[in-house]
Each structure stands twice: as structure tokens, then as C-alpha cells.
Motif scaffolding. Structure first.
Motif, PDB file in Angstrom:
ATOM      1  N   TYR A  78     -15.013   0.452   1.513  1.00 58.34           N
ATOM      2  CA  TYR A  78     -14.373   1.278   2.530  1.00 58.34           C
ATOM      3  C   TYR A  78     -14.073   2.648   1.946  1.00 58.34           C
ATOM      4  O   TYR A  78     -13.461   2.746   0.885  1.00 58.34           O
ATOM      5  CB  TYR A  78     -13.083   0.618   3.031  1.00 58.34           C
ATOM      6  CG  TYR A  78     -13.348  -0.695   3.709  1.00 58.34           C
ATOM      7  CD1 TYR A  78     -13.579  -0.762   5.075  1.00 58.34           C
ATOM      8  CD2 TYR A  78     -13.404  -1.864   2.966  1.00 58.34           C
ATOM      9  CE1 TYR A  78     -13.833  -1.964   5.690  1.00 58.34           C
ATOM     10  CE2 TYR A  78     -13.674  -3.078   3.583  1.00 58.34           C
ATOM     11  CZ  TYR A  78     -13.877  -3.124   4.938  1.00 58.34           C
ATOM     12  OH  TYR A  78     -14.140  -4.314   5.547  1.00 58.34           O
TER      13      TYR A  78
ATOM     14  N   HIS B   6      -8.239   3.554  -5.943  1.00 55.86           N
ATOM     15  CA  HIS B   6      -9.168   2.542  -5.436  1.00 55.86           C
ATOM     16  C   HIS B   6      -8.325   1.295  -5.182  1.00 55.86           C
ATOM     17  O   HIS B   6      -7.902   0.616  -6.106  1.00 55.86           O
ATOM     18  CB  HIS B   6     -10.263   2.281  -6.471  1.00 55.86           C
ATOM     19  CG  HIS B   6     -11.255   1.246  -6.034  1.00 55.86           C
ATOM     20  ND1 HIS B   6     -12.121   0.638  -6.915  1.00 55.86           N
ATOM     21  CD2 HIS B   6     -11.532   0.710  -4.824  1.00 55.86           C
ATOM     22  CE1 HIS B   6     -12.873  -0.227  -6.267  1.00 55.86           C
ATOM     23  NE2 HIS B   6     -12.527  -0.201  -4.994  1.00 55.86           N
ATOM     24  N   ILE B   7      -8.067   1.014  -3.898  1.00 54.15           N
ATOM     25  CA  ILE B   7      -7.117  -0.023  -3.520  1.00 54.15           C
ATOM     26  C   ILE B   7      -7.860  -1.286  -3.102  1.00 54.15           C
ATOM     27  O   ILE B   7      -8.648  -1.269  -2.146  1.00 54.15           O
ATOM     28  CB  ILE B   7      -6.215   0.465  -2.370  1.00 54.15           C
ATOM     29  CG1 ILE B   7      -5.520   1.771  -2.762  1.00 54.15           C
ATOM     30  CG2 ILE B   7      -5.184  -0.597  -2.012  1.00 54.15           C
ATOM     31  CD1 ILE B   7      -4.813   2.463  -1.623  1.00 54.15           C
TER      32      ILE B   7
ATOM     33  N   CYS C 151      -7.726  -4.855  -1.439  1.00 55.42           N
ATOM     34  CA  CYS C 151      -6.848  -5.434  -0.427  1.00 55.42           C
ATOM     35  C   CYS C 151      -7.560  -6.590   0.253  1.00 55.42           C
ATOM     36  O   CYS C 151      -8.739  -6.469   0.601  1.00 55.42           O
ATOM     37  CB  CYS C 151      -6.472  -4.350   0.594  1.00 55.42           C
ATOM     38  SG  CYS C 151      -5.228  -4.837   1.788  1.00 55.42           S
TER      39      CYS C 151
ATOM     40  N   ILE D 195      -6.625  -2.549   6.042  1.00 56.44           N
ATOM     41  CA  ILE D 195      -7.729  -1.617   5.795  1.00 56.44           C
ATOM     42  C   ILE D 195      -8.154  -0.928   7.088  1.00 56.44           C
ATOM     43  O   ILE D 195      -8.304   0.298   7.132  1.00 56.44           O
ATOM     44  CB  ILE D 195      -8.917  -2.356   5.157  1.00 56.44           C
ATOM     45  CG1 ILE D 195      -8.550  -2.840   3.753  1.00 56.44           C
ATOM     46  CG2 ILE D 195     -10.140  -1.440   5.084  1.00 56.44           C
ATOM     47  CD1 ILE D 195      -9.596  -3.726   3.116  1.00 56.44           C
TER      48      ILE D 195
ATOM     49  N   TYR E 123      -8.613   8.564  -1.947  1.00 55.71           N
ATOM     50  CA  TYR E 123      -8.463   7.123  -2.029  1.00 55.71           C
ATOM     51  C   TYR E 123      -9.634   6.414  -1.352  1.00 55.71           C
ATOM     52  O   TYR E 123     -10.310   6.980  -0.493  1.00 55.71           O
ATOM     53  CB  TYR E 123      -7.156   6.675  -1.366  1.00 55.71           C
ATOM     54  CG  TYR E 123      -7.066   7.021   0.100  1.00 55.71           C
ATOM     55  CD1 TYR E 123      -7.447   6.103   1.077  1.00 55.71           C
ATOM     56  CD2 TYR E 123      -6.619   8.276   0.521  1.00 55.71           C
ATOM     57  CE1 TYR E 123      -7.390   6.423   2.419  1.00 55.71           C
ATOM     58  CE2 TYR E 123      -6.550   8.605   1.854  1.00 55.71           C
ATOM     59  CZ  TYR E 123      -6.928   7.670   2.807  1.00 55.71           C
ATOM     60  OH  TYR E 123      -6.875   8.000   4.142  1.00 55.71           O
ATOM     61  N   THR E 124      -9.854   5.188  -1.759  1.00 55.92           N
ATOM     62  CA  THR E 124     -10.805   4.297  -1.106  1.00 55.92           C
ATOM     63  C   THR E 124     -10.175   2.920  -1.026  1.00 55.92           C
ATOM     64  O   THR E 124      -9.322   2.562  -1.846  1.00 55.92           O
ATOM     65  CB  THR E 124     -12.139   4.181  -1.886  1.00 55.92           C
ATOM     66  OG1 THR E 124     -11.873   3.776  -3.223  1.00 55.92           O
ATOM     67  CG2 THR E 124     -12.900   5.497  -1.870  1.00 55.92           C
ATOM     68  N   PHE E 125     -10.578   2.159  -0.017  1.00 55.74           N
ATOM     69  CA  PHE E 125     -10.160   0.774   0.124  1.00 55.74           C
ATOM     70  C   PHE E 125     -11.372  -0.126  -0.086  1.00 55.74           C
ATOM     71  O   PHE E 125     -12.477   0.198   0.348  1.00 55.74           O
ATOM     72  CB  PHE E 125      -9.584   0.503   1.510  1.00 55.74           C
ATOM     73  CG  PHE E 125      -8.148   0.919   1.679  1.00 55.74           C
ATOM     74  CD1 PHE E 125      -7.120   0.034   1.439  1.00 55.74           C
ATOM     75  CD2 PHE E 125      -7.834   2.213   2.076  1.00 55.74           C
ATOM     76  CE1 PHE E 125      -5.795   0.415   1.589  1.00 55.74           C
ATOM     77  CE2 PHE E 125      -6.527   2.611   2.233  1.00 55.74           C
ATOM     78  CZ  PHE E 125      -5.493   1.703   1.992  1.00 55.74           C
TER      79      PHE E 125
ATOM     80  N   TRP F   3     -12.270  -4.311   0.441  1.00 60.26           N
ATOM     81  CA  TRP F   3     -11.810  -5.647   0.823  1.00 60.26           C
ATOM     82  C   TRP F   3     -12.245  -6.653  -0.225  1.00 60.26           C
ATOM     83  O   TRP F   3     -13.394  -6.652  -0.663  1.00 60.26           O
ATOM     84  CB  TRP F   3     -12.383  -6.049   2.178  1.00 60.26           C
ATOM     85  CG  TRP F   3     -11.927  -7.425   2.601  1.00 60.26           C
ATOM     86  CD1 TRP F   3     -10.723  -7.782   3.106  1.00 60.26           C
ATOM     87  CD2 TRP F   3     -12.697  -8.639   2.530  1.00 60.26           C
ATOM     88  NE1 TRP F   3     -10.680  -9.132   3.359  1.00 60.26           N
ATOM     89  CE2 TRP F   3     -11.874  -9.679   3.013  1.00 60.26           C
ATOM     90  CE3 TRP F   3     -13.995  -8.929   2.099  1.00 60.26           C
ATOM     91  CZ2 TRP F   3     -12.314 -11.003   3.088  1.00 60.26           C
ATOM     92  CZ3 TRP F   3     -14.436 -10.248   2.167  1.00 60.26           C
ATOM     93  CH2 TRP F   3     -13.599 -11.261   2.662  1.00 60.26           C
TER      94      TRP F   3
ATOM     95  N   THR G  80      -7.887   3.063   7.759  1.00 59.37           N
ATOM     96  CA  THR G  80      -9.151   3.805   7.679  1.00 59.37           C
ATOM     97  C   THR G  80      -9.853   3.980   9.022  1.00 59.37           C
ATOM     98  O   THR G  80     -10.724   4.838   9.136  1.00 59.37           O
ATOM     99  CB  THR G  80     -10.128   3.112   6.718  1.00 59.37           C
ATOM    100  OG1 THR G  80     -10.484   1.823   7.244  1.00 59.37           O
ATOM    101  CG2 THR G  80      -9.502   2.931   5.347  1.00 59.37           C
TER     102      THR G  80
ATOM    103  N   VAL H 131       0.839  -1.206   0.000  1.00 56.75           N
ATOM    104  CA  VAL H 131       0.000   0.000   0.000  1.00 56.75           C
ATOM    105  C   VAL H 131       0.871   1.251   0.000  1.00 56.75           C
ATOM    106  O   VAL H 131       0.627   2.208  -0.750  1.00 56.75           O
ATOM    107  CB  VAL H 131      -0.939  -0.013   1.214  1.00 56.75           C
ATOM    108  CG1 VAL H 131      -1.656   1.330   1.359  1.00 56.75           C
ATOM    109  CG2 VAL H 131      -1.966  -1.136   1.085  1.00 56.75           C
TER     110      VAL H 131
ATOM    111  N   THR I 231     -12.578   6.730   2.231  1.00 54.35           N
ATOM    112  CA  THR I 231     -11.491   7.484   2.816  1.00 54.35           C
ATOM    113  C   THR I 231     -11.902   7.984   4.192  1.00 54.35           C
ATOM    114  O   THR I 231     -12.997   8.495   4.372  1.00 54.35           O
ATOM    115  CB  THR I 231     -11.165   8.699   1.930  1.00 54.35           C
ATOM    116  OG1 THR I 231     -10.911   8.221   0.610  1.00 54.35           O
ATOM    117  CG2 THR I 231      -9.968   9.458   2.446  1.00 54.35           C
TER     118      THR I 231
END
Length: 342
Positions: free
Chosen positions: A174, A63-64, A66, A72, A113-115, A117, A76, A47, A176
Motif C-alpha cells: 500500500y 513503513h507500517i 498492519c 489501511i 509513509y507506506t502501509f 498488510w 489510504t 498507528v 501513500t
């Protein structure tokens, strides 16, 4: 436009030779690793390097994808509270992997950014590609050969990569965190990288970050390994009792060793818990001491033992089944289910 990338880590032995990787497409990915590290360190480093590698595109959203809920949640949910407490947890103990987390905190300043899962090893194309490259990096360190670092994310890749990104308006799981710095603030430039042997680059300001003991090598006592004077059944019973102790459950390093990387649990409510879910929940609420009465220890093969037992605690008794498997030379918990006894 949004840059969609998967980030993943791998450690052979956990700890052991470790690798990390992020992946956008076959023309845009990067990988690296260390001779000795943990899976969580690899996940965090993937990351971090993704943020650093895209620092020249501060206006693009990341947009990650993971598969680590530890990563995460750390970024976050928990990191703002850790910072307020001087990078210490609610129990006053230092936060694990703090150097990596501090670097991530600096790298995401000003970024959008956003995560999301994604379940690991479930056929997700980007996640599988990142996992393959992270494991390849770890294997390269294990074998003492050069690591394939990948093309990275430079001007030559931007056009091709952004054609495959998602449009704005996607709804990842998820978001930001609310206290992230406003997008108008400029992102910090990536730090200069010093060359290392084998073509790798040092991405930390402290060159020997991973030469110091990591969260797994700081254990008070070793995890019983296969062989020796104890029978496999006795080893498994000893480890199960250890997992029921509050001091063990509150120690991420200890539970990280005892729980298999693919550990799952079906809770009494019917909820399925992943390894990261369980580790975080146990650390936050280690509960009271629990005793157990072994009902059976059945060998299911050379490297698997099914342990059944009754637990006793202030809340009552419960029946449990635990599947322990031999991972290399160590027994690790692969599956657990517990049901309150009527």
C-alpha cells in the motif's frame, strides 16, 4: 532510511478492556490502552501514536505493517472522501471512530509513509510482537494493573532502531495516498500528554473520548447470548437471519459484533475474505433482503454449531454453511461459505 514498525490493537470482548501497541524492536516500542474500547480503536490508536512518536523525525519514511485492512483502507483510500463529505460516509451516516481518524489525518501531514498488510497470527515477527504487547495492555486493564508502556521512540533509541530499518526502494503493498500533504511540509509536533492513573498518558484533546458509547455499545438491540430461554441452535439461526438483513450488513458496529475476530469466508468465486474485507464490502453494498430455509443445525461440540441453509434472493438460490462458535457468552460467525445453486 525507512523506519519499519508493526502496529496492532486488541480488545477483550470487543468492546471491552482494550490495548494498542507499535513495535520496531525490543528497544523501541510503545503500548497503551483503555478500560473500554474496541479492536478497531486499538488498531487506529497504534498507528496514531506511531506517527506522533516519530514526529521529531519528519524526514524519515515510515513503513507500517498492519493486519487490519479496515485501518489501511480508512487511511489510504476512504479518508479523503470522508473529509470532503464532512466526515460522513456515502450513505450520509457519520464515520465511525471519527476522532481517531481526524487525529491521524493531522498527524500524517507532511510525513512520508507506506502501509503494508500482513496476515495476523501467522508468525510475522514484528506483527506478533506488537500483538503481544497490545493484548498485554488490554489484559492489564482487565486485571486493574499498570500497563507496560515500553521505551517509546526517543533520541536514545534512534541509533539502534535505524540500524534495523529497511533501505529505500522496498515495495510495500500500500502506497501513500496521492492527496497526502507534500513531504516538504513540516509535521505537527506531538500534543502534550496529561498523566493518568497507572502511568498511562492521555493522547487525546478530549479526555473522555472513550467514556462515551462506542460503535458497539450503540446497537439497537443486544446480541443474543448463550443460555436464556433460546436453544443454541435457535440463537445461531436468529443471528444468521440478522446478518442477511441489509440494515445489519450496512452497520459496521453490528457486523463487528456478529463476526468473530478470526472470521474468514470463501466466496462463490473462490476468493478468501477476511473479517475486515467482509465488513467493508457489506457496508458499501448491503444488497437486498434475503430469506433462508434452514437445512440443518449440527452441534460440533460445546461451543460450535454448523448451520446449513438455502438462501432465496432476486439473484436466485444458494447453498450455505456457517460455523458459529461461542466466544465468551456470545455466538459469533467464525467461517462461512456459499455456493450458487444450479
Amino acid at each position: 532510511m525507512t523506519i519499519t514498525a508493526a502496529a496492532d490493537g486488541s480488545a477483550l470482548g470487543n468492546p471491552g478492556p482494550a490495548g494498542w501497541a507499535w513495535y520496531v524492536n525490543d528497544d523501541c516500542w510503545r503500548a497503551g490502552g483503555w478500560p473500554h474500547g474496541t479492536n478497531n480503536q486499538g488498531e487506529l490508536m497504534a498507528v496514531l501514536d506511531l506517527f506522533r512518536s516519530t514526529a521529531h523525525l519528519p524526514g524519515e519514511k515510515l513503513h507500517i505493517l498492519c493486519d487490519s485492512q479496515y485501518v489501511i483502507n480508512s487511511v489510504t483510500k476512504w479518508m479523503p472522501g470522508w473529509k470532503r463529505k464532512g466526515w460522513r460516509k456515502s450513505d450520509g451516516k457519520p464515520v465511525m471512530n471519527v476522532d481517531l481518524l481526524k487525529d491521524i489525518d493531522r498527524a500524517l501531514t507532511g510525513r512520508m509513509y507506506t502501509f503494508e498488510w500482513v496476515r495476523g497470527h501467522a508468525g510475522h515477527d514484528l506483527n506478533e510482537a506488537a500483538d503481544d504487547r497490545a493484548r498485554a495492555a488490554a489484559t492489564a486493564y482487565q486485571q486493574g494493573v499498570a500497563v507496560r508502556q515500553g521505551p517509546g521512540f526517543g533520541p536514545a533509541q534512534e541509533g539502534a532502531t535505524l540500524q534495523g530499518t529497511t533501505q529505500e526502494g522496498a515495495a510495500p503493498a500500500y502506497a501513500t495516498p496521492a492527496d497526502a500533504a507534500p513531504p516538504a511540509q513540516a509535521a505537527p509536533a506531538a500534543r502534550p500528554a496529561a498523566p493518568l492513573r497507572g502511568g498511562q498518558q492521555e493522547l487525546f484533546s478530549t479526555p473522555d473520548l472513550f467514556s462515551t458509547p462506542d460503535l458497539f455499545s450503540e446497537l439497537d438491540e443486544p446480541v443474543p447470548a448463550a443460555g436464556g430461554d433460546m436453544s443454541p441452535e435457535a440463537i445461531v439461526e436468529s443471528l444468521e437471519r440478522e446478518l442477511l438483513r441489509p440494515e445489519t450488513r450496512a452497520d459496521l458496529g453490528r457486523t463487528g459484533v456478529l463476526l468473530h475476530p478470526d472470521f474468514t469466508e470463501i466466496g462463490s468465486s473462490g476468493r478468501i475474505w477476511t473479517r475486515d474485507d467482509s465488513m467493508m464490502a457489506l457496508e458499501e453494498n448491503p444488497d437486498r433482503p434475503t430469506d433462508l430455509e434452514v437445512l440443518g443445525a449440527e452441534r460440533l461440540g460445546e461451543g460450535a454449531i454448523l448451520l446449513t441453509y438455502r438462501s432465496y434472493s432476486r439473484s436466485g438460490t444458494a447453498l450455505h454453511s456457517s460455523l458459529w462458535v461461542l466466544d465468551g457468552t456470545q455466538w459469533r460467525l467464525r467461517f462461512h461459505q456459499g455456493t450458487p445453486e444450479a
